[in-house]
Design a protein around this motif. Structure first.
Motif, mmCIF file in Angstrom:
data_model
loop_
_atom_site.group_PDB
_atom_site.id
_atom_site.type_symbol
_atom_site.label_atom_id
_atom_site.label_comp_id
_atom_site.label_asym_id
_atom_site.label_seq_id
_atom_site.Cartn_x
_atom_site.Cartn_y
_atom_site.Cartn_z
ATOM 1 N N HIS A 22 140.750 108.321 32.883
ATOM 2 C CA HIS A 22 141.452 109.656 32.859
ATOM 3 C C HIS A 22 140.852 110.425 33.939
ATOM 4 O O HIS A 22 141.846 111.206 34.555
ATOM 5 N N GLN A 23 139.746 110.223 34.130
ATOM 6 C CA GLN A 23 138.981 110.928 35.510
ATOM 7 C C GLN A 23 139.578 110.189 36.740
ATOM 8 O O GLN A 23 139.310 111.095 37.744
ATOM 9 N N ASN A 24 140.265 109.137 36.753
ATOM 10 C CA ASN A 24 140.422 108.456 37.904
ATOM 11 C C ASN A 24 141.849 107.830 37.917
ATOM 12 O O ASN A 24 142.074 106.820 37.962
ATOM 13 N N PRO A 25 142.643 108.964 38.011
ATOM 14 C CA PRO A 25 144.139 108.440 37.694
ATOM 15 C C PRO A 25 144.797 107.948 39.196
ATOM 16 O O PRO A 25 144.476 108.569 40.178
ATOM 17 N N GLU A 26 145.842 107.012 39.006
ATOM 18 C CA GLU A 26 146.538 106.427 40.275
ATOM 19 C C GLU A 26 147.789 106.429 39.900
ATOM 20 O O GLU A 26 148.300 106.350 38.742
ATOM 21 N N LEU A 27 149.020 106.544 40.928
ATOM 22 C CA LEU A 27 150.126 106.445 40.744
ATOM 23 C C LEU A 27 150.990 105.153 41.080
ATOM 24 O O LEU A 27 150.566 104.556 41.932
ATOM 25 N N GLY A 28 152.093 104.998 40.563
ATOM 26 C CA GLY A 28 152.973 104.125 40.805
ATOM 27 C C GLY A 28 152.453 102.673 40.935
ATOM 28 O O GLY A 28 151.581 102.315 39.934
ATOM 29 N N SER A 87 144.065 120.764 31.387
ATOM 30 C CA SER A 87 143.561 120.512 29.836
ATOM 31 C C SER A 87 142.067 121.157 29.596
ATOM 32 O O SER A 87 141.813 121.584 28.573
ATOM 33 N N GLY A 88 141.297 121.075 30.733
ATOM 34 C CA GLY A 88 139.996 121.816 30.574
ATOM 35 C C GLY A 88 139.008 121.173 29.761
ATOM 36 O O GLY A 88 137.853 121.541 29.677
ATOM 37 N N VAL A 89 139.267 119.645 29.531
ATOM 38 C CA VAL A 89 138.410 118.737 28.866
ATOM 39 C C VAL A 89 137.119 118.330 30.021
ATOM 40 O O VAL A 89 137.347 118.413 31.191
ATOM 41 N N ASP A 90 136.060 118.087 29.591
ATOM 42 C CA ASP A 90 134.945 117.445 30.317
ATOM 43 C C ASP A 90 135.158 116.319 31.266
ATOM 44 O O ASP A 90 134.759 116.329 32.411
ATOM 45 N N TRP A 91 136.371 115.651 30.907
ATOM 46 C CA TRP A 91 136.648 114.300 31.516
ATOM 47 C C TRP A 91 138.002 114.525 32.187
ATOM 48 O O TRP A 91 138.640 113.512 32.423
ATOM 49 N N SER A 92 138.118 115.694 32.595
ATOM 50 C CA SER A 92 139.518 115.744 33.519
ATOM 51 C C SER A 92 139.590 115.120 34.597
ATOM 52 O O SER A 92 138.433 114.707 35.348
ATOM 53 N N PRO A 360 150.761 119.415 31.671
ATOM 54 C CA PRO A 360 149.383 119.322 32.368
ATOM 55 C C PRO A 360 148.282 119.715 31.507
ATOM 56 O O PRO A 360 147.042 119.380 31.849
ATOM 57 N N GLY A 361 148.329 120.129 30.226
ATOM 58 C CA GLY A 361 147.283 120.267 29.197
ATOM 59 C C GLY A 361 147.249 118.926 28.383
ATOM 60 O O GLY A 361 146.524 119.123 27.500
ATOM 61 N N PHE A 362 147.956 118.124 28.420
ATOM 62 C CA PHE A 362 147.832 116.742 27.813
ATOM 63 C C PHE A 362 146.415 116.021 27.751
ATOM 64 O O PHE A 362 146.040 115.942 28.827
ATOM 65 N N ASP A 363 145.977 115.525 26.752
ATOM 66 C CA ASP A 363 145.049 114.702 26.970
ATOM 67 C C ASP A 363 145.066 113.764 25.504
ATOM 68 O O ASP A 363 145.375 114.109 24.404
ATOM 69 N N PHE A 364 144.942 112.307 25.942
ATOM 70 C CA PHE A 364 145.088 111.411 24.752
ATOM 71 C C PHE A 364 144.089 111.513 23.761
ATOM 72 O O PHE A 364 142.717 111.861 24.017
#
Length: 391
Positions: A22-28, A87-92, A360-364
């Motif tokens: 989650h902290q390291n997202p990549e696209l496509g 989301s404001g989570v610690d692992w944003s 933008p506030g979603f988190d699994f």
């Protein structure tokens, strides 16, 4: 809820994997770091074979069971979305403008959890092929992986996938036989008129009024050209034209989306768009070019495989937590390309209340990762039990 004990035992480890992703997202297709992380974990589990670089950053891993048998395919998507996280989570997300707003970090984690368990226990016949796919959010990594031959190369017999879903009780499973998600096509209309001064419209061929008329006419496709019980969405989502209040422009552009489940309905929409655009262009003495891009096909569950998957879901989460009559979604999913080639099923896994997908506030919800991993693992063990005989 009958989460497998071994998987429950490393639930915290799964949460760590998921939060790293989650902290390291990549696209496509550019899921290089994500794929490297997946491969690192798979190697630590002792899987039997790993192929990298499929569809640029896709990965297929194989775990051998005990004895001969077929090959079952399990798929997870890895890519994120171009959204700034709130989301404001610690692992944003640590990457500006990118986040896992659709739960693909959780999907990857659940498949890794199943891989860890299956590589340890190997309580099944044949093989399992674990498919980690880039570019589900566009432009279609599933299609590319299929075109690059993974189903044939690994002799995959059937395929399954999960997608997290807010609004369903945590650990609940929803699905349906037949179409579960829609086909998606995109249309573009480029209008060429003759511009001029806003005070002298009689000297122009106004593309603005032609565009407005086309948009109105397009609405009649749903209301007048299709049977009301055949699900269909045709939405105009963009109109671009003009530069000042006293200038009639010479060009206009219209863009929109088509969502269907039935090929005949899809063909009807294409045909009516062509007729409406040509007719409206002639009415306003402008030229118009229609381009339709065929996107993901409908995601269609095999009835028998769906019911089998539902049985496994009931075993994991309980009878009351499994619904097999969910109304089809008008969203699209490129797992559809795999289901076109092999029978299988696609299920939604509930994660409880919270922000919607692509928000933008979603988190699994990490609490449901062991549920999904257990589902995948038991699916393999039940589909290909020890002593399985190929007839």
């Amino acid at each position: 809820m009958a989460v497998l004990n071994r998987i429950a035992g490393f639930a915290d480890e799964m949460a760590t994997w998921r939060r790293h992703l989650h902290q390291n997202p990549e696209l496509g297709f550019d899921c290089y770091e994500t794929a490297a992380f997946v491969v690192e974990q798979l190697r630590s589990f002792g899987v039997d074979h790993i192929e990298e670089g499929i569809a640029q950053t896709g990965v297929v891993a194989v775990i051998n069971g005990q004895g001969d048998g077929p090959v079952i395919g399990l798929r997870a998507d890895m890519d994120a979305l171009p959204i700034e996280e709130s989301s404001g989570v610690d692992w944003s997300s640590t990457v500006q403008g990118k986040m896992h707003a659709c739960g693909h970090d959780g999907h990857t984690t659940m498949l890794l959890g199943a891989a860890k368990y299956l590589a340890e226990t190997r309580n099944f016949s044949g093989k399992v092929a674990l498919v980690f796919q880039p570019a589900e959010e566009g432009p279609g990594g599933g299609k590319v992986m299929v075109e690059e031959g993974i189903l044939e190369r690994y002799n995959v017999d059937q395929v399954y996938a999960l997608h997290t879903m807010p609004g369903i009780e945590p650990g609940g499973f929803h699905t349906v036989a037949g179409p579960v998600m829609a086909a998606v096509d995109t249309f573009h209309i480029d209008i060429q008129g003759t511009g001029g001064h806003g005070a002298y419209p009689h000297e122009t061929c106004d593309p603005v009024i032609a565009a407005a008329s086309m948009v109105q006419a397009i609405q009649s496709i749903v209301s007048r050209n299709h049977y009301a019980r055949d699900e269909l969405v045709v939405s105009v989502t963009q109109i671009h034209t003009g530069s000042a209040e006293n200038i009639i422009p010479d060009k206009a552009y219209i863009n929109g989306t088509i969502r269907t489940f039935d090929k005949k309905v899809q063909d009807m929409v294409w045909r009516r768009l062509e007729g409406l655009v040509a007719g409206q262009a002639a009415s306003y003495d402008v030229e118009a070019e229609l381009t339709i891009e065929r996107g993901y096909p409908a995601t269609v569950n095999d009835a028998e495989k769906m019911e089998f998957a539902a049985e496994i879901a009931r075993e994991i989460s309980g009878v009351d937590q499994v619904k097999t009559d969910r109304a089809p979604e008008m969203g699209a999913e490129d797992f559809s390309f795999m289901l076109e080639q092999r029978p299988g099923a696609y299920l939604f896994l509930g994660q409880g209340e919270g922000p919607a997908l692509h928000h933008p506030g979603f988190d699994f919800n990490d609490d449901v990762a062991p549920v999904g991993a257990s589902f995948f693992a038991r699916l393999v063990e039940r589909a290909q039990p020890l002593g399985y005989e190929i007839i």
